[in-house]
Design an enzyme around this catalytic site. Structure first.
Site, PDB file in Angstrom:
ATOM      1  N   HIS A   1       0.991  -7.380  -0.547  1.00 57.33           N
ATOM      2  CA  HIS A   1      -0.134  -7.196  -1.467  1.00 57.33           C
ATOM      3  C   HIS A   1      -1.223  -8.223  -1.179  1.00 57.33           C
ATOM      4  O   HIS A   1      -0.984  -9.300  -0.625  1.00 57.33           O
ATOM      5  CB  HIS A   1       0.322  -7.294  -2.929  1.00 57.33           C
ATOM      6  CG  HIS A   1       0.574  -8.691  -3.410  1.00 57.33           C
ATOM      7  ND1 HIS A   1      -0.432  -9.519  -3.882  1.00 57.33           N
ATOM      8  CD2 HIS A   1       1.722  -9.417  -3.496  1.00 57.33           C
ATOM      9  CE1 HIS A   1       0.093 -10.680  -4.249  1.00 57.33           C
ATOM     10  NE2 HIS A   1       1.385 -10.649  -4.017  1.00 57.33           N
ATOM     11  N   CYS A   2      -2.422  -7.882  -1.545  1.00 60.54           N
ATOM     12  CA  CYS A   2      -3.544  -8.828  -1.578  1.00 60.54           C
ATOM     13  C   CYS A   2      -4.059  -8.784  -3.009  1.00 60.54           C
ATOM     14  O   CYS A   2      -3.292  -9.003  -3.939  1.00 60.54           O
ATOM     15  CB  CYS A   2      -4.600  -8.482  -0.533  1.00 60.54           C
ATOM     16  SG  CYS A   2      -5.064  -6.742  -0.456  1.00 60.54           S
ATOM     17  N   SER A   3      -5.318  -8.461  -3.215  1.00 59.95           N
ATOM     18  CA  SER A   3      -5.811  -8.296  -4.579  1.00 59.95           C
ATOM     19  C   SER A   3      -5.744  -6.827  -4.982  1.00 59.95           C
ATOM     20  O   SER A   3      -5.076  -6.455  -5.931  1.00 59.95           O
ATOM     21  CB  SER A   3      -7.239  -8.823  -4.703  1.00 59.95           C
ATOM     22  OG  SER A   3      -7.692  -8.733  -6.039  1.00 59.95           O
TER      23      SER A   3
END
Length: 691
Positions: free
Chosen positions: A607-609
């Site tokens: 995940h990132c944002s």
């Protein structure tokens, strides 16, 4: 595109495959005749050929093994309307569901707690299994898509387990039965099963061994859509076993009549055919009642079967063994002349996965890490990047980005789920979304999290792409990690960037700290701080069951939002990538026999944002690097297209698409695939700012 050219190509493919199909069928029947085997029908020949991809020698070997198994286990003569087989069938310990998995495969369920070895013989139990499998296999969809075998050990005791019988069933399915065994799913296996299971695995080939999975009920969503599972396994479907047995009875009776009229006794074919189906969300939808157009149908009269199950699609019989209607989607259809009748025949010439097509049904082998484009050697990729330049790659990316979505977002848009999405315009596809266990029986939306499965290199559902957790979804996030069996978490964002919160702090920062999120406790055991990344070793505990599991958390901290890692080199990211893979290998090694799935382990959560830009870039690098190591070739564009078909909008910016190409060239140099990668002039006349 020239439609006449496409039609000509399809016609040519049709002719070539039809010839191959007819020749293979004739060769198989001739081989049986020369060996002195009893006369069999063309439909039976096709079953064995389909099971071995029309390799006549392998199909003939399967036939011989199949016949030997039937003679050895007494599976040649069935009396399904008399005891003991009648009572065995009525127990419901084995049944075929009127649903299919996401690939179109039929689903068979053996319920262990209904089996009592002291009360029935192996012969009777095997007859009950084969009798029903033979009916299910009359569907050309099942012949083409194969079979998923679920061994449900929920609430079973040691007295329900019969090691020898399990070995016989597995041995028969792996090499003595004309069906493609896609998966064996052993559900909620108790601790005492571990030792015999370790031995059982030795009896199957390595390729099949990777298809045998031990899972808990929530993890079944990795393999079979919940809509296709029965309620006893946490699904939404209530199969009617009595209706299924009635269908088997009608098919069995019809087949005996057909055999007498035809004057050919094919001992294998004990049942008639199930009509073509269209799986939608895993549930079988029949195209209509039986369309009996052959001479046999004329002799028998109208034998349409219409046995509707309340709330479920009907089981029906179809005496046309190869009628299969579907649009062109990589499969070529042929018209086969059989006793004067024309029938649609699926000749199993599966095409390549094409960009723009959602293909949740790919097998591990078909997850090649690319799309319709041909894979390139590192040297060819370098030449292509030089030719296109930055501007050309950006234009290529814009062409990909301009395409419409590959699926729907209905679940993500439900009012009760909207607040669970970090961004209103970054939603997750319905067809590939991760399903959580439903915590509230009155609220089906408790199964929602903004996360999608994405295939890796020759690995189905290798990754879970998700958004940076919100405080309100911390519990859901850890529930997902637990239920999916994930051992490695990859985070490619900082919690706060440019004064904005990009991700919630969903784990304790300092060593020895503990936090509780819903039904799960997370304890930080150790923290390793490096210049470009931070590694945190976590202990995840399911408070409901007092069970714990270690999880590796890797956070890359020098990757700006909407951009790419700076510094003029991709080496820090590539080193982090290698670190992630090593962490997965170590965690998998520590699991030992507790893990029976794919050799690369359970899904890696990334995940990132938003879970699309940096996340998609990381996946592209990992998939392409894996393919390069295995094949010496890679396909960046095809990989991006494929990821976007499962996680919408992955690779969010043009610079990220360009970075993938440059980083992989650097990776090729680092690992000796290229001596150097001179890109002089790559940025000429391309002074545009990154978005």
């Amino acid at each position: 595109m020239n439609h006449e050219y496409i039609r000509a190509q399809l016609k040519e493919a049709f002719i070539q495959n039809l010839i191959k199909f007819l020749r293979a069928t004739k060769a198989f029947l001739d081989a049986l005749s020369e060996s002195g085997a009893a006369c069999v029908s063309r439909a039976t020949a096709i079953k064995f050929l389909l099971a071995r991809k029309f390799d006549v020698a392998r199909a003939h070997a399967l036939w011989r093994q199949h016949e030997a198994t039937r003679r050895r286990e007494g599976l040649n003569k069935f009396e399904p309307f008399e005891d003991p087989l009648k009572s065995e069938l009525e127990t419901g310990k084995f049944t075929i569901l009127p649903t299919r998995d996401g690939t179109g495969a039929a689903i068979a369920v053996f319920t262990a707690n209904k089996h009592f070895p002291t009360q029935t013989t192996h012969q009777t139990t095997l007859q009950g299994v084969v009798y029903q499998l033979d009916v299910a296999l009359q569907s050309v969809d099942t012949q083409r898509a194969g079979l998923v075998f679920i061994y449900d050990m929920t609430d079973s005791k040691y007295t329900n387990f019969d090691y020898e019988l399990s070995q016989k069933i597995l041995t028969m399915l792996k090499g003595g039965y004309p069906a493609k065994l896609k998966k064996v799913l052993i559900v909620t296996a108790p601790l005492w099963f571990k030792a015999p299971f370790r031995i059982l695995r030795l009896f199957v080939r390595e390729k099949l061994r990777e298809r045998v999975h031990t899972v808990n009920a929530p993890q079944l969503g990795l393999h079979v859509p919940r809509a296709s599972l029965p309620k006893q396994l946490g699904g939404l479907h209530e199969p009617d076993h009595a209706a299924w047995l009635e269908h088997c009875k009608n098919c069995f009776t019809n087949n005996l009549q057909n055999a007498k009229l035809d004057g050919v006794i094919d001992e294998y074919v004990i049942s008639n055919h199930i009509p073509p189906i269209k799986p939608q969300n895993g549930i079988i939808e029949h195209e209509g009642a039986c369309d009996m157009t052959s001479d046999r149908a004329t002799r028998l009269g109208d034998n349409k079967t219409d046995m509707h199950i309340s709330g479920d699609p009907p089981y029906t019989c179809d005496p046309s063994p190869l009628r299969h209607k579907h649009g062109y989607n990589g499969d070529t259809k042929a018209r086969h002349i059989n006793s004067g009748d024309e029938e649609d025949v699926d000749i199993s010439t599966r095409g390549t996965w094409s960009s723009g097509s959602v293909s949740p049904g790919l097998s591990d082998e078909e997850c090649g890490g690319g799309g319709a484009g041909a894979a390139l050697s590192p040297a060819a990729l370098l030449a292509r990047v030089r030719e296109l330049g930055r501007r050309g790659l950006v234009a290529e990316y814009e062409d990909i980005r301009a395409r419409p979505p590959h699926g729907t977002f209905h679940n993500a848009k439900l009012p009760s789920n909207l607040a669970k999405n970090r961004y209103t315009d970054v939603l997750c596809y319905d067809h590939s979304r991760v399903l959580l266990s439903q915590t509230d029986p009155d609220d089906p939306t408790t199964d929602y999290i903004n996360a999608n499965y994405v295939d890796g290199y020759k690995q189905k559902n290798a990754y879970i792409c998700t958004q940076g957790p919100l405080p309100k979804t911390f519990g859901d996030f850890w529930r997902m990690v637990w239920e999916q069996g994930s051992l490695v978490l990859v985070m490619t964002t900082r919690a706060v960037e440019r004064g904005r919160v990009k991700c919630g702090q969903y784990w304790p920062l300092a060593a020895a700290q503990r936090a509780v999120y819903g039904d799960f406790a997370v304890t930080t055991e150790a923290v390793e701080q490096e210049d470009d990344y931070t590694i945190t070793h976590l202990l995840l505990t399911d408070l409901r069951r007092a069970q714990s599991r270690r999880v590796w958390h890797g956070q890359y901290t020098r990757w700006p939002d909407y951009g790419v890692p700076g510094g003029g080199s991709a080496q820090p990211v590539l080193r982090f990538l290698l670190l992630v893979r090593r962490a997965q290998q170590r965690a998998l090694h520590e699991l030992g026999d507790a893990w029976a799935g794919h050799s690369r382990g359970p899904p890696i959560v990334v995940h990132c944002s938003a879970g699309i830009g940096r996340t998609g870039t990381f996946l592209t690098l990992d998939i392409c690097a894996s393919r390069l190591a295995a094949e010496g070739a890679l396909d960046v564009r095809g990989t991006v297209e494929r990821i976007r078909a499962q996680r919408a909008h992955s690779i969010q910016m043009p610079d990220q698409y360009v970075f993938c190409h440059l980083a992989l060239l650097e990776y090729a140099v680092m690992h000796g695939y290229l001596d150097s990668a001179d890109l002089a002039g790559f940025d000429d006349e391309n002074e545009e700012e990154s978005e």
